[in-house]
Design a protein around this motif. Structure first.
Motif, PDB file in Angstrom:
ATOM      1  N   LYS A  26      -5.431   0.305  -2.707  1.00 42.94           N
ATOM      2  CA  LYS A  26      -5.238  -0.120  -4.057  1.00 42.94           C
ATOM      3  C   LYS A  26      -6.140   0.630  -5.015  1.00 42.94           C
ATOM      4  O   LYS A  26      -7.428   0.925  -4.462  1.00 42.94           O
ATOM      5  CB  LYS A  26      -5.665  -1.609  -3.996  1.00 42.94           C
ATOM      6  N   SER A  39      -3.318  -0.893  10.525  1.00 43.23           N
ATOM      7  CA  SER A  39      -4.395   0.107  10.024  1.00 43.23           C
ATOM      8  C   SER A  39      -4.419   1.449  11.183  1.00 43.23           C
ATOM      9  O   SER A  39      -5.503   1.884  11.282  1.00 43.23           O
ATOM     10  CB  SER A  39      -5.729  -0.353   9.776  1.00 43.23           C
ATOM     11  N   ARG A  62     -12.999   7.481  -0.543  1.00 42.03           N
ATOM     12  CA  ARG A  62     -12.986   6.611   0.475  1.00 42.03           C
ATOM     13  C   ARG A  62     -13.936   5.581   0.137  1.00 42.03           C
ATOM     14  O   ARG A  62     -15.236   5.635   0.203  1.00 42.03           O
ATOM     15  CB  ARG A  62     -12.996   7.009   1.843  1.00 42.03           C
ATOM     16  N   GLU A  63     -13.735   4.140   0.266  1.00 42.81           N
ATOM     17  CA  GLU A  63     -14.717   3.323  -0.203  1.00 42.81           C
ATOM     18  C   GLU A  63     -15.083   2.525   0.972  1.00 42.81           C
ATOM     19  O   GLU A  63     -14.072   2.143   1.655  1.00 42.81           O
ATOM     20  CB  GLU A  63     -14.141   2.320  -1.244  1.00 42.81           C
ATOM     21  N   VAL A  64     -16.210   2.440   1.330  1.00 43.83           N
ATOM     22  CA  VAL A  64     -16.616   1.635   2.694  1.00 43.83           C
ATOM     23  C   VAL A  64     -17.642   0.515   2.314  1.00 43.83           C
ATOM     24  O   VAL A  64     -17.524   0.228   1.378  1.00 43.83           O
ATOM     25  CB  VAL A  64     -17.358   2.742   3.741  1.00 43.83           C
ATOM     26  N   TYR A  96       0.593  -1.439   0.096  1.00 46.17           N
ATOM     27  CA  TYR A  96      -0.216  -0.098   0.108  1.00 46.17           C
ATOM     28  C   TYR A  96       0.857   1.078  -0.012  1.00 46.17           C
ATOM     29  O   TYR A  96       0.449   2.368  -0.403  1.00 46.17           O
ATOM     30  CB  TYR A  96      -0.936  -0.089   1.302  1.00 46.17           C
ATOM     31  N   LYS A 140      -2.779   2.499   3.812  1.00 47.43           N
ATOM     32  CA  LYS A 140      -3.888   2.190   4.492  1.00 47.43           C
ATOM     33  C   LYS A 140      -3.501   1.406   5.522  1.00 47.43           C
ATOM     34  O   LYS A 140      -4.226   1.098   6.759  1.00 47.43           O
ATOM     35  CB  LYS A 140      -5.058   1.941   3.584  1.00 47.43           C
ATOM     36  N   THR A 151      -8.465   7.669   5.254  1.00 50.56           N
ATOM     37  CA  THR A 151      -7.523   6.146   4.959  1.00 50.56           C
ATOM     38  C   THR A 151      -8.559   5.625   4.004  1.00 50.56           C
ATOM     39  O   THR A 151      -9.789   5.745   3.915  1.00 50.56           O
ATOM     40  CB  THR A 151      -7.346   5.613   6.158  1.00 50.56           C
ATOM     41  N   VAL A 152      -7.836   4.545   3.362  1.00 49.17           N
ATOM     42  CA  VAL A 152      -8.614   3.677   2.454  1.00 49.17           C
ATOM     43  C   VAL A 152      -8.899   4.663   1.234  1.00 49.17           C
ATOM     44  O   VAL A 152     -10.222   4.501   0.820  1.00 49.17           O
ATOM     45  CB  VAL A 152      -9.818   2.705   2.933  1.00 49.17           C
TER      46      VAL A 152
END
Ligand SMILES: Cc1cc2nc3c(=O)[nH]c(=O)nc-3n(C[C@H](O)[C@H](O)[C@H](O)COP(=O)(O)OP(=O)(O)OC[C@H]3O[C@@H](n4cnc5c(N)ncnc54)[C@H](O)[C@@H]3O)c2cc1C
Ligand SMILES: Nc1ncnc2c1ncn2[C@@H]1O[C@H](COP(=O)(O)O)[C@@H](O)[C@H]1O
Lengths: 321, 258
Positions: free
Chosen positions: B181, B127, B159-161, B38, B119, B143-144
């Motif tokens: 990624k 994390s 940010r994807e959740v 990452y 991340k 983050t992410v």
């Protein structure tokens, strides 16, 4: 008596399963239990919290908490914890929990263990274990200071107990922090999936290159529908553009630990195993009897996934409906 | 504007993990070390920021045993980072002390606007360092992150959740952003890049000269164990129809999972 504070996530007026897992563990410890819940409708949780033995509930029944904002949440939750100084904080390793609690740990000068898979609170002790090195080993965690210790637990690792009796829970208000924010949530683009996220799913049906083509993922969807499962995938099919990245299981995708993981046409590369080998029961379907996935599987069927998966759907339908 | 990138060296995923004699860590003999995957996205993003004129200088920073850390920093320099800082520290420091030391070193350099991290480090899986670093520096974090857009005094990130939902977040700079990624495609170090990197000096800082110290360690990982051997797989014989019927029965009656 020391105190355990549980950060309890909820949706649609109900505590999430991961929150019930934490509350059940806290209740069994015999310690004093506090719960924190933030978002519209939090006040409606009082009865549920009482049934899980919560002595004090800190509720932020406020639309300002409906969308997670790290700055808002770390201030609100951090203030409660700084004032209460519980011995132990339990939170679920959801996207929210994973993001929020390290920041709070820094603020409280507390030790934190993320993504734990074992928790034991018996006899006033705190024993946790967590996977390390992409799941190739596990380690225990020693907390070196007597300050607050924060445990972020992976969902689906602990049993959920039944609601019982009723504590008279004392309710406290959590106000939304005022002031200028350096973090603004501009937009939330809802994902298409109405199913549980992979990281929370209790059953996962995953497909790999052995599914042959993108259209065949429909078969996995149908099987998942019958089982109430969520569909996952290997990186090979994500990279090939068959399915979106949020479905990827593995070292560079999601780490999952469902009760049942079904791998169809997945070879079982080490990076895939890193994300799912913590699953309780693993079923592998592969036409190659020597595929490495069988070394990690509980049950294996050597065969054509395109033939076996629809048969499974039919079989489970008979069994479950 | 300076961009800092925090990078960690981790065992390559193909490396077999052996447990150290005292049980409180892994045996590092024979381990192949690589840059945390990452963190490669973070380095790439920082270099792209400089290339597009949004940053003037890329500074890679890494904490850990000197010899190993230097190796990772050389990789970042070879990819295109301008400067590198090695914080020489022991093995196995916790997230808290790590973040504290990184914050102290970054603050000492000054003029930090953007700090990129991965991340998650795939060795300790915590994390945690990104968020802690942001707290210690008193700046916002996200983050992410799989997308970053830059403006003068702020960045907008995605940010994807859960469930594929995306949050679009605006952060006022300075800020800490943890890469996922999908953010970009990290470049390989070119041969001229590698040659040039060899000539650059890496600034070394001993951790005990920073405003932190071993006294700050909050957690220690102990009692490492390899996963218990799984009982051998039960292969279900028969044609597809017979096997699936048998499987359904086993899942219900033996494994009791459906
Ligand atoms: C740094 C790094 C990170 C990675 N991260 C991840 C990750 O997060 N997740 C991940 O999954 N991978 C990851 N990978 C990739 C990983 O190494 C493998 O390439 C990938 O998991 C293979 O996907 P697959 O099993 O679908 O495909 P393949 O390895 O091609 O396997 C396909 C399998 O399907 C079987 N098959 C073929 N036809 C049929 C049929 N009709 N019926 C039944 N079986 C059939 C074959 O026997 C074979 O075993 C990573 C790799 C690297 C280097
Ligand atoms: N020792 C370290 N040196 C530099 N950066 C680090 C170090 N440890 C963690 N980081 C950064 O923090 C991120 C998250 O790490 P972790 O909290 O350990 O999962 C990593 O991807 C790195 O960018």
């Amino acid at each position: 008596m020391s105190t355990i504070t549980v950060f309890a996530e909820f949706a649609n007026g109900q505590l999430k399963k991961s929150a019930l897992e934490l509350l059940t563990a806290a209740r069994a410890s015999g310690q004093k239990i506090q719960a924190i819940a933030l978002g519209s409708g939090a006040k409606g949780l009082v009865d549920q919290l009482a049934q899980y033995g919560v002595d004090e509930a800190y509720l932020g029944d406020n639309a300002a908490f409906d969308q997670y904002n790290p700055e808002v949440f770390s201030k609100a939750v951090g203030d409660v914890l700084a004032a209460q100084k519980p011995a132990t904080v339990l939170a679920a390793s959801t996207m929210l929990g994973r993001d929020l609690f390290p920041r709070i740990a820094a603020r409280l000068k507390a030790g934190i263990a993320s993504d734990c898979t074992e928790l034991n609170l018996a006899g006033g002790e705190l024993k946790v274990r967590r996977p390390m090195y992409a799941g190739k080993c596990t380690a225990g965690v020693n907390f070196k200071s007597s300050d607050t210790r924060i445990i972020v637990m992976r969902p689906n690792q602990l049993p959920t107990g039944q609601p019982e009796g009723k504590k008279s829970t004392q309710v406290h208000d959590v106000a939304a922090p005022a002031g200028d924010l350096k973090t603004l949530i501009k937009q939330v683009v809802k994902g298409a999936s109405s199913k549980l996220d992979l990281s929370e799913a209790n059953i996962i049906v995953s497909g790999g290159r052995g599914m042959k083509e993108p259209a065949n993922f429909k078969m996995l969807e149908e099987l998942a529908d019958v089982l109430g499962a969520t569909v996952g995938a290997s990186r090979a099919v994500v990279d090939a553009g068959w399915v979106p990245h949020n479905m990827q299981v593995g070292q560079t995708g999601k780490t999952v630990a469902p009760t049942l993981y079904i791998a169809a046409g997945i070879s079982g590369a080490i990076q895939h195993l890193a994300g799912m080998s913590g699953s309780k029961v693993i079923v592998a379907i592969n036409k190659d009897a020597n595929a490495p996935i069988f070394q990690k599987a509980t049950y294996g069927i050597v065969g054509d996934a395109l033939e076996v998966v629809p048969l499974m759907t039919a079989e489970f339908k008979k069994l479950l409906h | 504007m300076k961009v800092f990138v925090c990078i960690k060296q981790v065992p390559d995923t193909e490396t077999k993990i052996k447990i150290r004699g005292d049980g409180n860590g892994i045996d590092t003999a024979g381990v192949k070390w690589v840059m945390n995957p990452y963190d490669e996205f973070a380095v790439e993003e920082a270099i792209k920021m400089r290339e597009s004129g949004k940053a003037t200088q890329v500074i890679a920073i890494s904490l850990g045993p000197k010899a190993r850390v230097n190796e990772t920093l050389r990789t970042a320099l070879a990819m295109g980072a301008d400067e590198a800082i090695a914080i020489d520290a022991g093995e196995d420091l916790d997230s808290y002390t790590t973040a504290k030391a990184l914050a102290a070193a970054i603050r000492a350099e000054g003029e930090f606007k953007m700090i990129l991290t991965g991340k998650q480090a795939i060795d300790d899986n915590q994390s945690a360092v990104s968020q802690m670093l942001a707290e210690f520096l008193g700046v916002p974090h996200a983050t992410v992150i799989s997308k970053i857009e830059y403006a003068d005094s702020q960045v907008t990130v995605e940010r994807e959740v859960e469930g594929g939902t995306r949050e679009v977040i605006q952060l006022t700079l300075p800020a800490v952003v943890g890469a996922n990624k999908g953010l970009n495609a990290p470049r390989y170090a070119s041969l001229p890049g590698i040659m040039k990197a060899k000539k650059k000096t890496i600034k070394e800082i001993a951790i005990n000269t920073l405003d932190t110290g071993d006294g700050d360690v909050r957690t220690q990982f102990v009692g490492f164990q390899l996963p218990p051997d799984k009982p051998a797989v039960k292969m279900i014989p028969g044609d597809a129809a017979a096997a699936t019927a048998q499987l359904a029965k086993l899942l219900r009656e033996e494994a009791k999972v459906i």
